[in-house]
Design an enzyme around this catalytic site. Sequence first.
Site, PDB file in Angstrom:
ATOM      1  N   ASP A 193     -57.018  22.043  93.729  1.00 20.56           N
ATOM      2  CA  ASP A 193     -58.177  22.047  92.838  1.00 20.56           C
ATOM      3  C   ASP A 193     -57.591  22.127  91.417  1.00 20.56           C
ATOM      4  O   ASP A 193     -56.432  21.760  91.214  1.00 20.56           O
ATOM      5  CB  ASP A 193     -59.117  23.227  93.187  1.00 20.56           C
ATOM      6  N   LYS A 246     -63.457  27.875  99.451  1.00 11.87           N
ATOM      7  CA  LYS A 246     -62.740  27.706  98.190  1.00 11.87           C
ATOM      8  C   LYS A 246     -61.892  28.932  97.939  1.00 11.87           C
ATOM      9  O   LYS A 246     -62.218  30.034  98.400  1.00 11.87           O
ATOM     10  CB  LYS A 246     -63.734  27.549  97.031  1.00 11.87           C
TER      11      LYS A 246
HETATM   12  N1  GLU Z   1     -60.864  20.551  95.192  1.00 13.24           N
HETATM   13  C1  GLU Z   1     -61.501  19.340  95.640  1.00 13.24           C
HETATM   14  C2  GLU Z   1     -63.004  19.480  95.560  1.00 13.24           C
HETATM   15  O1  GLU Z   1     -63.520  20.286  94.829  1.00 13.24           O
HETATM   16  C3  GLU Z   1     -60.998  18.874  97.003  1.00 13.24           C
HETATM   17  C4  GLU Z   1     -61.213  19.797  98.134  1.00 13.24           C
HETATM   18  C5  GLU Z   1     -60.511  19.376  99.429  1.00 13.24           C
HETATM   19  O2  GLU Z   1     -59.912  18.324  99.481  1.00 13.24           O
HETATM   20  O3  GLU Z   1     -60.603  20.152 100.369  1.00 13.24           O
HETATM   21  O4  GLU Z   1     -63.724  18.732  96.161  1.00 13.24           O
END
Ligand code: GLU
Length: 414
Positions: free
Chosen positions: A145, A105
């Site tokens: 996100d 992340k």
């Molecule tokens: N931000 C989204 C999550 O928390 C998607 C993450 C992604 O697609 O890599 O799952």
Amino acid sequence: MANPNPFKSGLQQLAKAAELMDLNEGVHARLKLPKFEMQFGIPVKMDDGSVKVFQGYRVQYDNSRGPNKGGIRFHPKVNIAEVRALAFWMTFKCAVVGIPLGGGKGGVIVNPKELSEGELERLARGYMRKLAHNVGPHRDVPAPDVYTTPQIMAWMMDEYETIKGMHAPGMITGKPLSVGGSEGRGYSTAQGGVYVTLELAKKMKLKKGAKVAIQGYGNAGAYMAKILHKKGYKIVAVSDSKGGIYNEKGLDPVKVEKYKMQNGSVVNCPESAKSLTNEQILKVECDILVPAALENVITKDNAGRIKAKAIVELANGPTTPEADAKLHKKGIVVVPDILANAGGVTVSYYEQVQNSYNHYWTEKEVLAKLEPTMVDSFNAVWRAMEKHECDMRTGAYIVATDRIAEAMMARGEA
Ligand code: GLU
């Protein structure tokens, strides 16, 4: 009361599962610390000629099952404990739906609503310039996100490709269709949430017209409202960062969305019969409560007053461990974030697969893969919950941790 540290909450959730499944201690120790963390300043030339330095982060939590994967959050409240927690949750999320990816992340402390488009582009490119040598399709794959968009992904991809001197669309997901995005990715978090909600409704024998309240009207929350409404659910309350609205007779989510687009918020929408605060929306009379905004909103202080029969967590980390225990005691079923919102990263994975083949699927093909993935994962978690006589979150951690442990063992890493 100060907000609990979300990373500590994550570790507590894992510890509960570890005990029940008798987890190998080496694996548990590995999962208590991130593999790699980066913190950096991003200088951005502002429109007035000054230079502002933004704080950026990227956490690569675990990659035993595949490249790190997870979004980038642009938000004024971003901090390292939050990014680390979000990367931790991504690790288990990918494992629970069985996609061959690890967890990661990123984040930047910024309110993107206060930047011009040019400033936002320079920030996105500056972020990627710092990370270009530490991410990539086989290493770490970012995505959108909270408050980041397909356009921001396109800028980051372009910056990466410029630095590397090649096309590499699979280095980031959630891109616009024109540069290698996937059909269905835009609403996939909500769509995955809908598939698990429909499974839950069967288990709980919820009737057609069941009432839903949704906290958060961004990408995930607004699509969740629209898709559930089409399926015959009654959306009685929704909210965004400025406040909420309620109507016992049901809201039309398309009209609410239009109003929000024109006025910047759902507050005062003519669909509304009554205004609500973001705290009040959690306590409305409904069958399903959907937190779809930020972490730490359902706490020990309000869990006792939640009237919903079930909670479907579209947000990451909305429920604290103390609240979880209270909800479980009250018999409220919580479909945990690492399962309920995994539709987003699942379609991100499909996007990467399409990028590597340079061959693209129709929306129908994407959904035909997503639905069984979500339904089967829901049922695997449900079975684990029954077997271990625990809550659904612990069941999900057991399913996921089992898979991660197997990969660590195979590598000889634990
Ligand atoms: N931000 C989204 C999550 O928390 C998607 C993450 C992604 O697609 O890599 O799952």
